[in-house]
Design a protein around this motif. Structure first.
Motif, short mmCIF file in Angstrom:
data_model
loop_
_atom_site.label_atom_id
_atom_site.label_comp_id
_atom_site.label_asym_id
_atom_site.label_seq_id
_atom_site.Cartn_x
_atom_site.Cartn_y
_atom_site.Cartn_z
N GLN A 66 -28.23 -39.49 -14.79
CA GLN A 66 -28.14 -39.55 -13.35
C GLN A 66 -28.37 -40.91 -12.89
O GLN A 66 -29.26 -41.66 -13.45
N ALA A 67 -27.35 -41.48 -12.24
CA ALA A 67 -27.43 -43.05 -11.74
C ALA A 67 -28.56 -43.22 -10.92
O ALA A 67 -28.97 -42.30 -10.18
N GLN A 68 -29.37 -44.17 -10.99
CA GLN A 68 -30.74 -44.47 -10.44
C GLN A 68 -30.41 -44.63 -8.81
O GLN A 68 -31.09 -44.40 -7.96
N TRP A 69 -29.30 -45.21 -8.54
CA TRP A 69 -28.93 -45.59 -6.99
C TRP A 69 -28.53 -44.09 -6.39
O TRP A 69 -28.56 -44.12 -5.32
N HIS A 70 -27.89 -43.05 -7.33
CA HIS A 70 -27.99 -41.78 -6.67
C HIS A 70 -29.30 -41.20 -6.55
O HIS A 70 -29.48 -40.44 -5.40
N LYS A 71 -30.18 -41.22 -7.46
CA LYS A 71 -31.66 -40.76 -7.11
C LYS A 71 -32.22 -41.21 -5.82
O LYS A 71 -32.84 -40.60 -5.05
N ALA A 72 -31.93 -42.41 -5.72
CA ALA A 72 -32.62 -43.18 -4.50
C ALA A 72 -31.90 -42.73 -3.22
O ALA A 72 -32.44 -42.78 -2.18
N GLY A 73 -30.66 -42.51 -3.31
CA GLY A 73 -29.53 -42.33 -2.30
C GLY A 73 -29.91 -40.74 -1.65
O GLY A 73 -29.70 -40.70 -0.59
N ASP A 133 -32.55 -39.48 -0.28
CA ASP A 133 -33.37 -39.67 0.57
C ASP A 133 -32.85 -40.57 1.54
O ASP A 133 -33.66 -40.71 2.41
N ALA A 134 -31.82 -41.11 1.62
CA ALA A 134 -31.12 -42.24 2.61
C ALA A 134 -30.93 -41.50 3.80
O ALA A 134 -30.73 -40.27 3.91
N ALA A 135 -30.83 -42.52 4.76
CA ALA A 135 -30.59 -41.89 6.02
C ALA A 135 -29.09 -41.21 6.10
O ALA A 135 -28.15 -41.62 5.39
N LYS A 136 -28.93 -40.25 7.01
CA LYS A 136 -27.99 -39.12 6.91
C LYS A 136 -27.45 -39.51 8.40
O LYS A 136 -27.87 -39.23 9.56
#
Length: 135
Positions: free
Chosen positions: A117-124, A126-129
């Motif tokens: 799994q891409a690290q940017w996806h893991k971080a994303g 929890d990003a604002a929706k």
């Protein structure tokens, strides 16, 4: 009685129907699926290889089979949208969930190949929706 659901490509040149009868539903995070979809993971449903009725545009469906590995992608030659295809083994029809116009009744079974799994996806996650583009 099993419900019939519809699907299409983005431009609408390719349309199909199939029975809402899926054996598996996976989000695959492997590198190959990320490359084939251009996003964080593939979202694929699996069903019987005969469970498809191409309504329009079957002549516009193109297919890529990796020469050294057992993975493929079918897509519309006009808009590039992912479309259903029979696996190289012939045992299953693989249906990109995003190609469906209707919600399948099959719930997600698992997220697979999570070690890739891409690290940017893991971080994303929890990003604002937002409902649309951010203001």
């Amino acid at each position: 009685m099993t419900k019939t659901i519809t699907g299409s490509c983005c431009c609408g040149d390719v349309t199909f129907t199939l029975e809402d009868s899926f054996s598996n539903f996976y989000f695959c995070h492997c590198e190959q699926c990320r490359k084939l979809t251009g996003t964080a993971h593939a979202a694929n449903l699996f069903t019987s290889s005969s469970n498809i009725n191409w309504v329009t545009g079957v002549d516009k469906v193109k297919r890529y089979d990796h020469p050294g590995r057992s993975f493929s992608k079918a897509f519309c030659e006009c808009c590039g949208s992912g479309l259903p295809f029979v696996s190289q083994s012939g045992k299953a029809l693989i249906v990109p969930a995003g190609s469906l116009n209707d919600e399948p009744s099959k719930p997600l079974d698992a997220q697979i190949f999570c070690a890739e799994q891409a690290q940017w996806h893991k971080a994303g996650v929890d990003a604002a929706k937002t409902e649309g583009f951010p203001q």
